[in-house]
Design a protein around this motif. Structure first.
Motif, PDB file in Angstrom:
ATOM      1  N   VAL A  36       0.850  -1.190   0.000  1.00  0.00           N
ATOM      2  CA  VAL A  36       0.000   0.000   0.000  1.00  0.00           C
ATOM      3  C   VAL A  36       0.887   1.241   0.000  1.00  0.00           C
ATOM      4  N   VAL A  37       0.654   2.127  -0.968  1.00  0.00           N
ATOM      5  CA  VAL A  37       1.387   3.393  -1.050  1.00  0.00           C
ATOM      6  C   VAL A  37       0.484   4.480  -0.473  1.00  0.00           C
ATOM      7  N   PHE A  38       0.909   5.058   0.647  1.00  0.00           N
ATOM      8  CA  PHE A  38       0.132   6.100   1.312  1.00  0.00           C
ATOM      9  C   PHE A  38       0.542   7.503   0.879  1.00  0.00           C
ATOM     10  N   ARG A  39       1.793   7.664   0.473  1.00  0.00           N
ATOM     11  CA  ARG A  39       2.298   8.968   0.031  1.00  0.00           C
ATOM     12  C   ARG A  39       3.383   8.712  -1.001  1.00  0.00           C
ATOM     13  N   THR A  54       0.916   5.331  -7.457  1.00  0.00           N
ATOM     14  CA  THR A  54       0.931   6.673  -6.878  1.00  0.00           C
ATOM     15  C   THR A  54      -0.127   6.726  -5.794  1.00  0.00           C
ATOM     16  N   ALA A  55       0.225   7.319  -4.667  1.00  0.00           N
ATOM     17  CA  ALA A  55      -0.697   7.383  -3.523  1.00  0.00           C
ATOM     18  C   ALA A  55      -1.991   8.080  -3.895  1.00  0.00           C
ATOM     19  N   PRO A  56      -3.095   7.589  -3.362  1.00  0.00           N
ATOM     20  CA  PRO A  56      -3.246   6.349  -2.592  1.00  0.00           C
ATOM     21  C   PRO A  56      -3.522   5.179  -3.536  1.00  0.00           C
ATOM     22  N   SER A  57      -2.752   4.128  -3.422  1.00  0.00           N
ATOM     23  CA  SER A  57      -2.978   2.946  -4.252  1.00  0.00           C
ATOM     24  C   SER A  57      -2.372   1.717  -3.591  1.00  0.00           C
ATOM     25  N   SER A  58      -2.738   0.548  -4.138  1.00  0.00           N
ATOM     26  CA  SER A  58      -2.219  -0.699  -3.582  1.00  0.00           C
ATOM     27  C   SER A  58      -2.082  -1.730  -4.690  1.00  0.00           C
ATOM     28  N   CYS A  59      -1.344  -2.796  -4.383  1.00  0.00           N
ATOM     29  CA  CYS A  59      -1.123  -3.862  -5.353  1.00  0.00           C
ATOM     30  C   CYS A  59      -0.903  -5.171  -4.608  1.00  0.00           C
ATOM     31  N   ASN A  60      -1.455  -6.248  -5.142  1.00  0.00           N
ATOM     32  CA  ASN A  60      -1.224  -7.577  -4.587  1.00  0.00           C
ATOM     33  C   ASN A  60       0.063  -8.153  -5.165  1.00  0.00           C
ATOM     34  N   LEU A  72      10.036   6.569  -6.562  1.00  0.00           N
ATOM     35  CA  LEU A  72      10.036   7.630  -7.563  1.00  0.00           C
ATOM     36  C   LEU A  72       9.966   9.034  -6.975  1.00  0.00           C
ATOM     37  N   GLU A  73       9.572   9.169  -5.698  1.00  0.00           N
ATOM     38  CA  GLU A  73       9.436  10.488  -5.077  1.00  0.00           C
ATOM     39  C   GLU A  73      10.002  10.466  -3.668  1.00  0.00           C
ATOM     40  N   ASP A  74      10.543  11.596  -3.235  1.00  0.00           N
ATOM     41  CA  ASP A  74      10.996  11.728  -1.846  1.00  0.00           C
ATOM     42  C   ASP A  74       9.819  11.580  -0.892  1.00  0.00           C
ATOM     43  N   ASP A  75      10.114  11.112   0.300  1.00  0.00           N
ATOM     44  CA  ASP A  75       9.125  10.946   1.375  1.00  0.00           C
ATOM     45  C   ASP A  75       7.966  10.034   1.001  1.00  0.00           C
ATOM     46  N   THR A  76       8.256   9.011   0.208  1.00  0.00           N
ATOM     47  CA  THR A  76       7.237   8.023  -0.140  1.00  0.00           C
ATOM     48  C   THR A  76       7.004   7.126   1.074  1.00  0.00           C
ATOM     49  N   GLU A  77       5.731   6.869   1.393  1.00  0.00           N
ATOM     50  CA  GLU A  77       5.371   6.025   2.533  1.00  0.00           C
ATOM     51  C   GLU A  77       4.639   4.787   2.040  1.00  0.00           C
ATOM     52  N   VAL A  78       5.168   3.615   2.430  1.00  0.00           N
ATOM     53  CA  VAL A  78       4.644   2.331   1.968  1.00  0.00           C
ATOM     54  C   VAL A  78       4.505   1.385   3.162  1.00  0.00           C
ATOM     55  N   VAL A  79       3.452   0.565   3.139  1.00  0.00           N
ATOM     56  CA  VAL A  79       3.268  -0.507   4.124  1.00  0.00           C
ATOM     57  C   VAL A  79       3.023  -1.801   3.351  1.00  0.00           C
ATOM     58  N   CYS A  80       3.620  -2.904   3.836  1.00  0.00           N
ATOM     59  CA  CYS A  80       3.351  -4.231   3.277  1.00  0.00           C
ATOM     60  C   CYS A  80       2.535  -5.011   4.311  1.00  0.00           C
ATOM     61  N   MET A  81       1.405  -5.570   3.873  1.00  0.00           N
ATOM     62  CA  MET A  81       0.532  -6.324   4.782  1.00  0.00           C
ATOM     63  C   MET A  81       0.524  -7.795   4.387  1.00  0.00           C
ATOM     64  N   PHE A  82       0.579  -8.655   5.418  1.00  0.00           N
ATOM     65  CA  PHE A  82       0.610 -10.098   5.241  1.00  0.00           C
ATOM     66  C   PHE A  82      -0.559 -10.722   5.984  1.00  0.00           C
TER      67      PHE A  82
END
Length: 92
Positions: A36-39, A54-60, A72-82
């Motif tokens: 999940v890309v939050f920023r 690009t935030a907000p988006s997600s991918c399996n 691709l951008e500074d201060d990108t925030e990502v979470v991986c969920m399991f």
């Protein structure tokens, strides 16, 4: 009780990444996960596909599929969920 048990997911802490950072090619053999890309924005090489998220988006990301991330951008925030019951460190 840990928070991931309560919500049914294991979430790696929010990762704040800078432009140009690369997460090397790797695969998780024990579980699918959702990125999940939050920023910001990333380019994800996911098996045979390449997508820009690009935030907000997600991918399996299916288990066993080799994937790599380029930020691709500074201060990108990502979470991986399991899935529940799978510890992040057990997925490699």
């Amino acid at each position: 009780m840990r928070s991931y048990q309560a919500i049914g997911h294991v979430a790696r802490p929010m990762m704040r990444l800078m432009k140009g950072h690369v997460v090397p090619l790797h695969a998780h053999e024990k579980a699918d996960h959702i990125m999940v890309v939050f920023r910001g924005a990333i380019r994800l090489h996911n098996g045979e596909e390449e997508v820009e998220l690009t935030a907000p988006s997600s991918c399996n990301v299916p288990r066993g599929v080799a994937h790599q991330v380029l930020v691709l951008e500074d201060d990108t925030e990502v979470v991986c969920m399991f899935p529940a019951g799978v510890e992040y460190r057990d997925t490699f």
